[in-house]
Design a protein around this motif. Structure first.
Motif, PDB file in Angstrom:
ATOM      1  N   SER A 156       0.800  -0.894  -0.079  1.00 39.04           N
ATOM      2  CA  SER A 156      -0.057   0.021  -0.062  1.00 39.04           C
ATOM      3  C   SER A 156       0.494   1.556  -0.104  1.00 39.04           C
ATOM      4  O   SER A 156       2.163   1.530   1.211  1.00 39.04           O
ATOM      5  CB  SER A 156      -1.093   0.100   0.907  1.00 39.04           C
ATOM      6  N   PRO A 157       0.390   1.596  -0.973  1.00 35.44           N
ATOM      7  CA  PRO A 157       1.750   2.724  -1.030  1.00 35.44           C
ATOM      8  C   PRO A 157       0.727   3.961  -0.308  1.00 35.44           C
ATOM      9  O   PRO A 157      -0.371   4.841   0.205  1.00 35.44           O
ATOM     10  CB  PRO A 157       1.876   4.063  -2.786  1.00 35.44           C
ATOM     11  N   LYS A 158       1.758   5.063  -0.310  1.00 31.16           N
ATOM     12  CA  LYS A 158       1.154   6.347   0.529  1.00 31.16           C
ATOM     13  C   LYS A 158       1.979   7.891   0.304  1.00 31.16           C
ATOM     14  O   LYS A 158       2.954   7.540   0.636  1.00 31.16           O
ATOM     15  CB  LYS A 158       0.773   6.381   2.353  1.00 31.16           C
ATOM     16  N   SER A 159       1.078   9.056   0.189  1.00 24.83           N
ATOM     17  CA  SER A 159       1.021  10.044  -0.228  1.00 24.83           C
ATOM     18  C   SER A 159       1.040  11.296   0.512  1.00 24.83           C
ATOM     19  O   SER A 159       0.399  11.485   0.233  1.00 24.83           O
ATOM     20  CB  SER A 159       1.373  10.121  -1.973  1.00 24.83           C
ATOM     21  N   PRO A 160       1.549  11.265   1.207  1.00 28.83           N
ATOM     22  CA  PRO A 160       1.671  12.478   2.222  1.00 28.83           C
ATOM     23  C   PRO A 160       1.876  14.159   1.759  1.00 28.83           C
ATOM     24  O   PRO A 160       0.588  14.615   2.144  1.00 28.83           O
ATOM     25  CB  PRO A 160       2.160  12.617   2.819  1.00 28.83           C
ATOM     26  N   ASP A 161       1.879  14.129   1.076  1.00 25.59           N
ATOM     27  CA  ASP A 161       2.361  14.856   0.106  1.00 25.59           C
ATOM     28  C   ASP A 161       3.206  15.090  -1.433  1.00 25.59           C
ATOM     29  O   ASP A 161       3.552  13.281  -1.182  1.00 25.59           O
ATOM     30  CB  ASP A 161       3.310  16.843   0.445  1.00 25.59           C
ATOM     31  N   LYS A 162       3.282  15.919  -2.186  1.00 27.36           N
ATOM     32  CA  LYS A 162       3.509  15.521  -3.395  1.00 27.36           C
ATOM     33  C   LYS A 162       5.462  15.493  -3.308  1.00 27.36           C
ATOM     34  O   LYS A 162       6.560  14.762  -4.230  1.00 27.36           O
ATOM     35  CB  LYS A 162       3.076  16.326  -4.719  1.00 27.36           C
ATOM     36  N   ALA A 163       6.000  15.358  -2.182  1.00 26.30           N
ATOM     37  CA  ALA A 163       7.223  15.402  -2.176  1.00 26.30           C
ATOM     38  C   ALA A 163       7.564  13.990  -1.359  1.00 26.30           C
ATOM     39  O   ALA A 163       8.664  14.023  -1.582  1.00 26.30           O
ATOM     40  CB  ALA A 163       7.882  16.604  -1.240  1.00 26.30           C
ATOM     41  N   HIS A 164       6.510  13.170  -1.239  1.00 26.29           N
ATOM     42  CA  HIS A 164       7.045  11.870  -0.583  1.00 26.29           C
ATOM     43  C   HIS A 164       6.358  11.315  -0.298  1.00 26.29           C
ATOM     44  O   HIS A 164       4.228  11.208  -1.130  1.00 26.29           O
ATOM     45  CB  HIS A 164       6.524  12.144   0.952  1.00 26.29           C
ATOM     46  N   LEU A 165       6.445   9.475  -1.437  1.00 27.92           N
ATOM     47  CA  LEU A 165       5.788   8.587  -1.578  1.00 27.92           C
ATOM     48  C   LEU A 165       5.939   7.053  -1.454  1.00 27.92           C
ATOM     49  O   LEU A 165       7.333   7.108  -1.176  1.00 27.92           O
ATOM     50  CB  LEU A 165       5.529   8.404  -2.702  1.00 27.92           C
ATOM     51  N   ASN A 166       5.888   7.004   0.279  1.00 28.79           N
ATOM     52  CA  ASN A 166       5.600   5.884   1.058  1.00 28.79           C
ATOM     53  C   ASN A 166       5.777   4.546   0.367  1.00 28.79           C
ATOM     54  O   ASN A 166       4.720   4.341   0.318  1.00 28.79           O
ATOM     55  CB  ASN A 166       5.842   6.199   2.501  1.00 28.79           C
ATOM     56  N   LEU A 167       6.055   3.476   0.969  1.00 33.05           N
ATOM     57  CA  LEU A 167       5.392   2.543   0.659  1.00 33.05           C
ATOM     58  C   LEU A 167       5.238   1.261   1.922  1.00 33.05           C
ATOM     59  O   LEU A 167       6.621   1.044   2.248  1.00 33.05           O
ATOM     60  CB  LEU A 167       5.974   1.491  -0.416  1.00 33.05           C
ATOM     61  N   HIS A 168       4.151   0.633   2.691  1.00 26.72           N
ATOM     62  CA  HIS A 168       4.185  -0.152   3.510  1.00 26.72           C
ATOM     63  C   HIS A 168       3.790  -1.349   2.230  1.00 26.72           C
ATOM     64  O   HIS A 168       2.867  -1.373   1.642  1.00 26.72           O
ATOM     65  CB  HIS A 168       2.699   0.253   4.312  1.00 26.72           C
ATOM     66  N   ILE A 169       4.411  -2.533   3.289  1.00 30.01           N
ATOM     67  CA  ILE A 169       4.446  -3.879   2.974  1.00 30.01           C
ATOM     68  C   ILE A 169       4.026  -4.700   3.901  1.00 30.01           C
ATOM     69  O   ILE A 169       4.162  -4.862   5.294  1.00 30.01           O
ATOM     70  CB  ILE A 169       5.584  -3.977   2.166  1.00 30.01           C
ATOM     71  N   ASN A 170       2.658  -5.659   4.021  1.00 32.26           N
ATOM     72  CA  ASN A 170       2.241  -5.859   5.001  1.00 32.26           C
ATOM     73  C   ASN A 170       1.496  -7.942   4.451  1.00 32.26           C
ATOM     74  O   ASN A 170       2.728  -8.023   3.131  1.00 32.26           O
ATOM     75  CB  ASN A 170       0.511  -6.579   5.102  1.00 32.26           C
ATOM     76  N   SER A 171       2.530  -8.392   5.638  1.00 33.30           N
ATOM     77  CA  SER A 171       2.394  -9.843   5.611  1.00 33.30           C
ATOM     78  C   SER A 171       3.152 -10.354   4.845  1.00 33.30           C
ATOM     79  O   SER A 171       3.211 -10.945   4.181  1.00 33.30           O
ATOM     80  CB  SER A 171       1.539 -10.405   5.508  1.00 33.30           C
ATOM     81  N   LEU A 172       5.048  -9.794   4.940  1.00 24.35           N
ATOM     82  CA  LEU A 172       5.911  -9.923   3.529  1.00 24.35           C
ATOM     83  C   LEU A 172       5.947 -11.407   3.477  1.00 24.35           C
ATOM     84  O   LEU A 172       6.270 -12.599   4.673  1.00 24.35           O
ATOM     85  CB  LEU A 172       7.679  -9.375   4.602  1.00 24.35           C
ATOM     86  N   GLU A 173       6.300 -11.867   2.620  1.00 18.61           N
ATOM     87  CA  GLU A 173       6.672 -13.198   1.503  1.00 18.61           C
ATOM     88  C   GLU A 173       8.343 -12.951   0.537  1.00 18.61           C
ATOM     89  O   GLU A 173       8.355 -12.177   0.594  1.00 18.61           O
ATOM     90  CB  GLU A 173       5.486 -13.510   0.828  1.00 18.61           C
ATOM     91  N   LEU A 174       8.461 -14.297   1.069  1.00 14.64           N
ATOM     92  CA  LEU A 174       9.750 -14.757   0.624  1.00 14.64           C
ATOM     93  C   LEU A 174      10.038 -14.085  -0.997  1.00 14.64           C
ATOM     94  O   LEU A 174      11.045 -12.935  -1.530  1.00 14.64           O
ATOM     95  CB  LEU A 174      10.432 -16.043   0.389  1.00 14.64           C
TER      96      LEU A 174
END
Lengths: 111, 117
Positions: free
Chosen positions: B65-83
């Motif tokens: 799930s990506p999240k962009s709080p403002d146009k200078a930032h783009l974070n990537l969150h990954i749940n339940s990581l797999e190999l």
């Protein structure tokens, strides 16, 4: 699906020899970009070609966009060890015209 | 000053964990991207944001799930990581976007090498 293929996948050359990588798209491209990625590094933009048959030069590098705008090539004259890396072409393909990167050509230069 | 920065540079974690990667660009660009580069060096786009709006969402599992709080930032969150999530993840930015297509060059961050054990 739509894709961008590059050949060769790998190329070993003796320092001083020439090198060419070819990029082929399954569909016509509005433009094509080339990137270089050094080992352990990130892709770095080299150039963008837009016109049919366009040829651009950057010192020892020559870039060409095909007449049909479905293929492109990068030619390096007299390779140096600093040319080592993976070269990618990239073009807008598919829905939303997203940039699709080619499969890459890894160049090794033997001193 | 680094144009596109990512943290962390390396991330080693176990299967099932949740992790985040952060990206920031100081170029004033409108569009940001996440790419995944696998062990064979194939570089594949995952997401594209233009002015904080999602433009491209490739066939990526919804654990990402990506999240962009403002146009200078783009974070990537990954749940339940797999190999299979083990790869290098690159953030990139470009000036402007026409339906998700960059206008001109993309600037890439240094990458985050994710290893899932």
């Amino acid at each position: 699906g739509q894709q961008v293929m590059q050949i060769p996948q790998y190329q070993h050359v003796q320092e001083g020899e020439d090198f060419t990588t070819y990029c082929n798209s399954s569909t016509t491209l509005s433009n094509i970009q080339w990137y270089k990625q050094r080992p352990g590094g990130h892709p770095v933009f080299l150039i963008q070609l837009v016109k049919s048959g366009e040829v651009k030069k950057q010192k020892r590098l020559t870039f060409q966009f095909g007449e049909a705008k479905k293929n492109s090539s990068l030619h390096i004259t007299a390779t140096q060890t600093t040319d080592v890396g993976t070269y990618f072409c990239a073009g807008p393909l598919g829905g939303y015209q997203k940039v699709t990167f080619g499969t890459g050509t890894k160049l090794q230069v033997i001193p | 000053d680094t144009a596109v920065s990512q943290t962390p540079k390396y991330l080693v974690t176990q299967m099932g964990n949740d992790k985040s990667i952060k990206c920031e660009q100081n170029l004033g660009h409108d569009t940001m991207y996440w790419y995944k580069q696998d062990s064979k060096k194939f570089l594949k786009i995952m997401f594209s944001y233009n002015n904080k709006e999602l433009i491209i969402n490739e066939t990526v599992p919804n654990r990402f799930s990506p999240k962009s709080p403002d146009k200078a930032h783009l974070n990537l969150h990954i749940n339940s990581l797999e190999l299979g999530d083990s790869a290098v993840y690159f953030c990139a930015s470009s000036q402007g976007s026409a339906g998700g297509q960059p206008k001109g060059e993309q600037y890439f961050g240094p990458g985050t090498r994710l290893t899932v054990t």
